[in-house]
Motif scaffolding. Structure first.
Motif, PDB file in Angstrom:
ATOM      1  N   ASP A  46      41.028 -58.072  15.841  1.00 40.81           N
ATOM      2  CA  ASP A  46      40.220 -56.583  15.499  1.00 40.81           C
ATOM      3  C   ASP A  46      40.231 -56.612  14.292  1.00 40.81           C
ATOM      4  O   ASP A  46      39.338 -55.960  14.076  1.00 40.81           O
ATOM      5  N   ARG A  47      41.124 -56.495  13.595  1.00 39.59           N
ATOM      6  CA  ARG A  47      40.965 -56.655  11.586  1.00 39.59           C
ATOM      7  C   ARG A  47      39.829 -58.011  11.636  1.00 39.59           C
ATOM      8  O   ARG A  47      39.255 -57.640  10.517  1.00 39.59           O
ATOM      9  N   GLU A  50      36.010 -56.042  11.642  1.00 42.73           N
ATOM     10  CA  GLU A  50      35.913 -55.329  10.169  1.00 42.73           C
ATOM     11  C   GLU A  50      34.938 -55.318   9.497  1.00 42.73           C
ATOM     12  O   GLU A  50      34.838 -56.590   9.042  1.00 42.73           O
ATOM     13  N   THR A  51      33.817 -54.556   9.158  1.00 38.70           N
ATOM     14  CA  THR A  51      33.442 -54.612   8.195  1.00 38.70           C
ATOM     15  C   THR A  51      33.818 -54.666   6.986  1.00 38.70           C
ATOM     16  O   THR A  51      34.393 -53.285   6.166  1.00 38.70           O
ATOM     17  N   GLU A 111      26.666 -54.750  17.334  1.00 37.56           N
ATOM     18  CA  GLU A 111      26.904 -55.153  15.880  1.00 37.56           C
ATOM     19  C   GLU A 111      25.778 -54.588  14.773  1.00 37.56           C
ATOM     20  O   GLU A 111      25.492 -54.247  14.263  1.00 37.56           O
ATOM     21  N   SER A 114      25.317 -50.872  14.793  1.00 41.43           N
ATOM     22  CA  SER A 114      25.897 -50.122  13.668  1.00 41.43           C
ATOM     23  C   SER A 114      25.821 -51.468  12.102  1.00 41.43           C
ATOM     24  O   SER A 114      25.920 -49.902  11.067  1.00 41.43           O
ATOM     25  N   ARG A 302      32.364 -48.677   6.472  1.00 43.63           N
ATOM     26  CA  ARG A 302      33.071 -47.244   7.678  1.00 43.63           C
ATOM     27  C   ARG A 302      31.897 -46.659   8.805  1.00 43.63           C
ATOM     28  O   ARG A 302      32.558 -46.801   9.929  1.00 43.63           O
ATOM     29  N   GLU A 304      29.557 -49.490   9.925  1.00 45.35           N
ATOM     30  CA  GLU A 304      29.881 -50.195  10.273  1.00 45.35           C
ATOM     31  C   GLU A 304      30.626 -50.408  11.365  1.00 45.35           C
ATOM     32  O   GLU A 304      30.923 -51.152  13.094  1.00 45.35           O
ATOM     33  N   ASN A 305      32.468 -49.477  10.971  1.00 40.40           N
ATOM     34  CA  ASN A 305      33.622 -50.371  11.732  1.00 40.40           C
ATOM     35  C   ASN A 305      33.514 -49.315  12.869  1.00 40.40           C
ATOM     36  O   ASN A 305      34.689 -49.136  13.370  1.00 40.40           O
TER      37      ASN A 305
END
Length: 445
Positions: A46-47, A50-51, A111, A114, A302, A304-305
Motif C-alpha cells: 500500500d505504501r 502512494e504518490t 490510477e 486519479s 493527496r 492521487e492517493n
C-alpha cells in the motif's frame, strides 16, 4: 512508470532486475533513485502505491555522470533539479536478487483517473494563486474562504447527484474537467456547452438566453464589454465564464482587462481557476505554477492517493501563499505567514516568449536581450519554445523584476499582436449600450 503494477519505492539499493523493469526496454532511458523523506519505514504494497510529491525529495542518485548530465540538460515542465543534491553512485543500481515489483497485466484505469483529477485540480489552484498575486486588490479578499469555495467545487465533480444540487461554479468546473487538456474549448463551443450544462443544472433559462445573446454579439465584435461590467457584485461564475469564452489560455485570462481595468478580484481569480482546470497543471506555463510547486505537489499527491484535501488546503497553502510573490515557498513558512528566505538562495523566473518558428518575435527578443542584465537568458526548451529565464538573487526585488520582464515581453511581441489590438479598437468604437443579462449588480443597475 505506469507500466508497473506498483510504484517502485524501495529501501536500499536498486536491484539490476528492477532497473530493467523500470526502463522497460526503451532506448535512451535510465533509472534514477530519489531519497524521500516523510514516508516512514517498513514499506509495504500500500505504501508503495502512494504518490509522493517532489517537495519531499531530498537527494537524487545517478548511475553515471552521463545520466546526470542528460537529466541536467533536459527541460522538464513539472520538475526541476534546482536545490537538489545530485550524486553519482553506481553501486546503488546493481544489487542482486529478484525484483520487488512487477509489470502490470493491464493499465490501472483507477490510477489514470486519479492522475487526471490531480492534474486539472492542481491546474485550477495554481492558476487561482497566480491570479491572486496579479490582481492589485487580492489582499482585500478572505483568501482562505475563497480557496475553500474553489476546493469545494472540485470536490463535487463526479459526486452522487443525490447529495444536492450543484451551483453554477461546480457545474462549470465539472464541464471543464471533463474536457481538460483538449486545448480548444472556448468561444462558441464553450458558450454552447456551458449554457446547456447550466440549464440542465437548473439555472434560470431567461438569464442564460440573455447571457448567450450578448456573448455572441461580443464574439462577433458587434458590441464591446463596458468598464465596470465584471465587478464582484453580480453572478461570479457567469462573469468568470464570460472571460473564458473570449480567452483560450490561462495566460490570456490573467491579462484580461477592460479599458485597462481589472475585473473584480473574485471574478478574476474564479476565471483563472476555471481556466487552470481547462488547461491542466501539466500544460500550464512554468511561470504560473513554479511559485507554488511544492504546495501544489502536496495537494496533487493527496488527490492521487484519495486523501481528504478540503480540510487541509489552508494548512498546506496558508492565506499568505495566495498573495506572496516568493517562488517555491516552504509550506510550513507559508502557514506561519513568513515567506521562506535563504541568504544564499537564487530564484529563477521563467516566462514563455514564443515558438522558435516565430522568427520576428524571436529576433526582437534576442536583440532586446543585449540591453538586459547578464542574469537574463533566452533558452529554447524541448518543445521548441523560447523562454526567458532570469536568475534573481536573495534580496533583489522579485516583483520589480517580474514587472520589467513582462514589459519586455510585451515589447517583443508588439507587432505580433497588432491585429489583436486593432480588433480591440474596433470593439471600443462599438455600441456602449447594454450589459451582460443576468450579471447585474445587486442594485439591479
Amino acid at each position: 512508470m505506469r507500466h508497473l503494477e506498483q510504484r517502485p519505492a524501495v529501501e536500499g539499493a536498486l536491484r539490476s532486475s528492477e532497473a530493467e523493469l523500470i526502463i522497460n526496454g526503451k532506448d535512451g532511458e535510465f533509472p534514477i533513485l530519489l531519497e524521500v523523506g516523510g514516508i516512514g519505514t517498513g514499506l509495504d504494497q500500500d505504501r508503495q502505491a502512494e504518490t509522493i510529491p517532489l517537495s519531499r525529495v531530498k537527494h537524487v542518485f545517478f548511475q553515471s555522470e552521463n545520466d546526470r548530465d542528460i537529466a541536467l540538460n533536459r527541460s522538464f515542465e513539472n520538475a526541476s533539479f534546482d536545490a537538489l543534491e545530485l550524486t553519482i553512485n553506481e553501486s546503488l543500481f546493481s544489487a542482486s536478487g529478484d525484483p520487488r515489483f512487477s509489470k502490470a497485466e493491464a493499465p490501472v484505469d483507477q490510477e489514470a483517473r486519479s492522475w487526471r483529477k490531480a492534474d486539472w485540480s492542481c491546474g485550477g489552484l495554481a492558476a487561482a494563486l497566480e491570479a491572486g498575486r496579479v490582481h492589485p486588490e487580492c489582499r482585500k479578499l478572505d483568501a482562505s474562504q475563497l480557496l475553500s469555495d474553489l476546493v469545494g467545487a472540485i470536490g463535487e465533480i463526479g459526486s452522487d447527484r443525490t447529495s444536492g444540487k450543484l451551483d453554477s461554479l461546480q457545474i462549470l468546473a465539472e464541464l471543464l474537467a471533463h474536457n481538460s487538456g483538449s486545448g480548444d474549448l472556448y468561444g462558441e463551443d464553450l458558450l454552447d456547452q456551458s449554457i446547456s450544462a447550466l440549464k440542465k443544472g437548473g439555472v434560470q433559462k431567461e438569464v442564460l438566453d440573455g447571457f448567450a445573446d450578448r456573448m455572441r454579439a461580443i464574439l462577433a465584435s458587434d458590441i464591446a464589454r463596458k468598464p465596470g461590467e465584471l465587478t464582484d457584485e453580480g453572478q461570479i461564475a457567469l462573469r468568470a465564464l464570460s472571460i473564458l469564452i473570449q480567452r483560450p489560455t490561462t495566460l490570456d485570462v490573467l491579462e484580461d482587462r477592460i479599458a485597462g481595468d481589472f475585473p473584480g478580484p473574485r471574478v478574476f481569480i474564479t476565471a483563472a481557476f476555471l481556466s487552470g482546470i481547462r488547461e491542466g497543471l501539466a500544460r500550464l506555463p512554468w511561470g504560473i505554477k513554479a511559485k507554488d510547486m511544492a504546495a501544489i505537489g502536496e495537494i496533487g499527491a493527496r488527490i492521487e492517493n484519495g486523501a481528504e484535501v478540503q480540510c487541509s488546503i489552508s494548512d498546506i497553502l496558508g492565506v499568505s501563499q495566495s498573495t506572496s510573490v516568493e517562488p517555491q515557498a516552504n509550506a510550513n513558512d507559508a502557514v506561519n505567514g513568513q515567506p521562506h528566505q535563504n541568504e544564499h538562495e537564487v530564484k529563477t523566473l521563467v516566462l514563455e516568449i514564443c515558438k522558435l518558428s516565430s522568427k520576428a518575435v524571436a529576433a526582437r527578443a534576442l536583440s532586446g536581450l543585449a540591453d538586459k542584465p547578464t542574469s537574463w537568458r533566452i533558452i529554447c526548451d524541448h518543445a521548441d519554445m523560447l523562454v526567458l529565464s532570469i536568475s534573481i538573487a536573495a534580496g533583489e526585488d522579485v516583483a520589480a523584476t517580474e514587472t520589467e520582464a513582462n514589459k519586455a515581453l510585451r515589447s517583443w511581441k508588439k507587432r505580433a499582436s497588432a491585429k489583436k489590438k486593432a480588433g480591440s479598437k474596433k470593439d471600443a468604437a462599438a455600441s456602449e449600450t447594454g450589459t451582460l443579462p443576468g450579471l447585474l449588480d445587486q442594485s439591479g443597475k
